[in-house]
Scaffold this active site. Structure first.
Site, short mmCIF file in Angstrom:
data_model
loop_
_atom_site.label_atom_id
_atom_site.label_comp_id
_atom_site.label_asym_id
_atom_site.label_seq_id
_atom_site.Cartn_x
_atom_site.Cartn_y
_atom_site.Cartn_z
CG HIS A 21 47.99 56.48 -2.29
ND1 HIS A 21 48.38 56.78 -1.00
CD2 HIS A 21 48.75 57.27 -3.09
CE1 HIS A 21 49.32 57.72 -1.01
NE2 HIS A 21 49.57 58.02 -2.28
CD GLU A 49 35.91 51.97 -26.27
OE1 GLU A 49 34.72 52.24 -26.36
OE2 GLU A 49 36.81 52.80 -26.52
CD1 TRP A 109 23.67 50.23 -28.18
CD2 TRP A 109 22.30 51.60 -27.06
NE1 TRP A 109 24.17 50.40 -26.90
CE2 TRP A 109 23.36 51.22 -26.20
CE3 TRP A 109 21.32 52.45 -26.57
CZ2 TRP A 109 23.46 51.68 -24.88
CZ3 TRP A 109 21.41 52.90 -25.26
CH2 TRP A 109 22.48 52.51 -24.44
CB CYS A 146 18.40 53.39 -33.26
SG CYS A 146 17.92 52.71 -31.68
CE LYS A 187 32.76 56.92 -33.39
NZ LYS A 187 34.00 56.67 -32.64
CG ASN A 197 18.16 57.62 -33.02
OD1 ASN A 197 18.42 57.06 -31.96
ND2 ASN A 197 18.92 58.57 -33.52
N GLY A 198 15.60 57.28 -30.53
CA GLY A 198 15.36 58.18 -29.40
C GLY A 198 14.60 57.46 -28.31
NE ARG A 204 22.61 57.08 -35.40
CZ ARG A 204 22.91 58.29 -34.94
NH1 ARG A 204 23.97 58.91 -35.36
NH2 ARG A 204 22.13 58.87 -34.06
CE LYS A 244 39.41 53.67 -27.37
NZ LYS A 244 39.18 55.07 -27.11
CD GLU A 304 41.13 57.23 -25.15
OE1 GLU A 304 40.28 57.48 -24.29
OE2 GLU A 304 40.84 56.85 -26.30
O1 M6R Z 1 30.84 61.55 -29.64
P1 M6R Z 1 31.46 61.83 -28.31
O2 M6R Z 1 32.87 62.22 -28.39
O3 M6R Z 1 30.65 62.84 -27.52
O4 M6R Z 1 31.38 60.45 -27.53
C1 M6R Z 1 31.76 60.35 -26.20
C2 M6R Z 1 31.90 58.91 -25.79
O5 M6R Z 1 30.70 58.23 -25.94
C3 M6R Z 1 32.98 58.19 -26.60
O6 M6R Z 1 34.20 58.84 -26.52
C4 M6R Z 1 33.16 56.74 -26.06
O7 M6R Z 1 33.68 56.75 -24.78
C5 M6R Z 1 34.02 55.92 -27.02
N1 M6R Z 1 33.46 54.62 -27.20
C6 M6R Z 1 35.40 55.71 -26.51
O8 M6R Z 1 36.18 54.98 -27.39
#
Ligand code: M6R
Length: 615
Positions: A511, A495, A75, A2, A610, A101-102, A27, A492, A488
């Protein structure tokens, strides 16, 4: 997961808090709330939804004056996103207000005990339990707010960055931290509190970052008082001068942060190697490696831990380290690694990769590896983050703030750093001739210009996106260095556009995933000339025979794949180890355009945040 913001000073708190929450929305953004104190009355406004919804609600329902305020963007962890579960939370007497936050892990037992003593709870949150615990301690022990916060925090298990206000002591805010970040901005007779420095960057460049298990009493007209939560020892604040600038955290003319960050990649990669890559001298200078070279050279193996996109960068590094530097590498999901009781010795080097430097699982994996004697090196973007502080040494990526939830420039800059480390080790081990080393350095130096070139395909990629925007599934294939790029690319797309996507090593397709292929199925294939080119062409033939639609990322001037594919996106030629820095870019743009065309919130996809500061 958060964002928290607080203000106490001479200005109106409302605009500072709202703007600050907007900057921290990366966040968490499922609900938001604000508390204001105007010297006499406390005003609280909370709502499910975004900060914009909160703004609308607050401006039409409460008095927004007041020189003290607390704000929160959430969040959800405990309790669904709704108005009641939104922060700030008040204590039963109404005197105390908290933002958090936590996660308080033992909140249920504390809640039960408080209920037995007459406390009632409105929300399902752990935070409401904490504020009432503080209140009970304060009343029972007849202590001031700071002491009550300290005693209460010694009874809880979990993680927190909190800010607490007490109506009976209205010139102060008490803050505390364990596991979640908390920065205090120091202005001229005013203080700011936030999860990172972005909410107060236009007001002050001076900040104190609390360490874990520290708390601070922030009182107007007084210096901040820091103490240790555990044993009450006095701590002395280190005031840091912030390097952030306001333009870096604004959209700068782009519609979305994600697009801005995609376009920033040439500059970001250059900033990553600036001062480190010295082509003329034929060297790579990286203080964190130079000072610990023996550890790397004598390591039995390198273990890389990370999550999400950073894990994909780690996978690319596995190829680079093994191929170029001949070091055995294992790449681990931090969340699995930390609970697997792995065999780690003092001959292991662990590299933790994290954009935010706050990812809870990665942080826990680091702590475990340190306890077992490994040397731990961090690759982080956020300066002063928890991971940057927890590791023995490290290298910052210098990508600048990444606000879009979907990681883009973090990925390419992480690969840049990791490639430099691999090259450096290869050189130290005498694997390369001077001329080969020099040629690789020159090639890496030229990557930003080549990324610029790839970005010129944006319009073409937008047209391709138009064709596939309504797909329900998508397959991404790559081999060797470009297998992690396929993963990756798929991440992308899923998500931000909510299209189901899978990344696979191209040869694995037969496979299982091949069963999915029909005329509805777009398959994105990374088929650059370097690295398994002919084999990837065979995989493309297999897709074509089953009527799949092929979107191929190819090397400039390619003819063979171009003949087979439905769409091709060209990238400039480069050495195989550096291809991920180019092939990733079209996949980022493709997911961006598809998500946009589907009406998705590109910068703030549903259910995500994030920084994942919960496990
Ligand atoms: O801040 P970090 O690189 O440790 O974050 C890791 C993942 O949470 C982050 O890469 C996440 O998968 C992204 N949303 C991907 O775009």
């Amino acid at each position: 997961m958060c964002g928290i913001v607080g203000y106490i000073g001479q200005r109106d708190a409302y605009p500072i808090i709202i703007k600050g929450l907007q900057r921290l929305e990366y966040r968490g953004y499922d609900s938001a709330g604000i508390f204001l104190y105007d010297g006499e009355t406390m005003h609280l406004s909370k709502t499910k939804g975004k900060v914009e919804d909160l703004k609308h609600k607050s401006e039409t329902s409460i008095d927004i004056s007041g020189k003290l305020g607390l704000g929160h963007t959430r969040w959800a962890t405990h309790g669904i996103p709704n108005d009641i579960n939104s922060h700030p939370h008040s204590s039963n007497s109404g005197d105390l207000v908290i933002i958090h936050n936590g996660i308080i892990e033992n909140y249920e037992s504390i809640k039960k005990a408080l209920q037995e003593r007459g406390y009632v709870f409105e929300s399902d949150t752990d935070t409401e339990v904490l504020v009432n615990l503080i209140e009970e301690v304060k009343q029972k022990e007849q202590v001031k707010l700071g002491k009550a916060v300290q005693i209460a925090l010694n009874q809880v298990v979990g993680a927190y960055a909190i800010a607490v206000f007490d109506r009976t002591k209205p010139d102060e805010i008490v803050v505390a931290k364990l596991g979640s970040p908390l920065a205090i901005g120091i202005g001229d007779n005013e203080y700011f509190v936030a999860s990172d420095a972005s909410p107060f960057i236009e007001f002050t460049n001076n900040a104190v970052y609390l360490e874990d298990e520290e708390m601070a009493i922030i009182r107007l007209g007084k210096e901040i008082k820091l103490r240790k939560i555990k044993d009450d020892a006095i701590a002395y604040p280190t005031i840091q001068e912030l390097q952030l600038n306001i333009e870096e955290i604004e959209k700068g003319g782009y519609d979305h942060f994600m697009l801005k960050e995609i376009y920033e990649q040439p500059r970001a990669i250059l900033d990553t190697y600036r001062g480190r890559l010295r082509v003329n001298q034929g060297i790579i200078k990286m203080a964190g490696i130079d000072q610990n070279l023996e550890k790397f050279l004598n390591a039995n193996r390198i273990i890389i831990v990370a999550c999400g996109t950073s894990w994909h960068a780690g996978l690319v590094a596995e190829y680079t380290f093994e191929d170029l530097a001949r070091v055995p590498v294992e790449v681990e999901y931090a969340s699995e690694f930390r609970y697997r009781n792995p065999v780690i010795t003092d001959k292991d080097v662990l590299i933790a990769i994290s954009q935010s430097g706050e990812t809870a699982d990665t942080l826990a994996a680091i702590k475990m590896a340190k306890e077992k004697g490994a040397f731990v090196f961090g690759v982080c973007n956020v300066v002063g983050s928890s991971i940057a502080r927890e590791t023995h040494a490290g290298a910052y990526t210098h990508a600048g703030p990444e606000i879009g939830v979907a990681s883009t420039k973090a990925f390419t800059t992480q690969i840049t750093i990791l490639t430099m480390i691999a090259l450096k080790l290869a050189k130290e081990k005498g694997i390369f001739s001077e001329s080969r080393f020099h040629a690789l350095l020159t090639e890496l130096e030229g990557i930003p210009a080549k990324v610029e070139k790839v970005l010129e395909s944006n319009v073409l990629i937008e047209q391709i996106a138009e064709v596939y925007k309504d797909s329900t599934n998508c397959l991404y294939l790559g081999r060797g260095y470009n297998f992690p790029v396929a993963l990756e690319g798929a991440l992308k797309l899923k998500e931000i556009s909510y299209i189901h996507a899978e990344g696979y090593p191209a040869a694995e397709m037969k496979h299982g995933p091949i069963a999915l292929i029909d005329e509805q199925m777009p398959v994105v294939v990374i088929a650059t000339r370097k690295g398994h080119y002919e084999k990837v062409i065979s995989n493309i033939q297999e897709i074509k025979s089953r009527h799949g639609k092929i979107i191929a990322v190819v090397t400039e001037g390619d003819e063979m794949v171009t003949e087979l594919a439905d769409h091709v996106i060209e990238v400039p030629e480069t050495t195989e180890a550096l291809t991920p820095l180019l092939t990733t870019i079209p996949l980022q743009l493709l997911s961006y355009h598809i998500a946009l065309m589907r009406g998705c919130n590109v910068d703030q996809p549903r259910n995500l945040a994030k920084s994942v500061t919960v496990e």
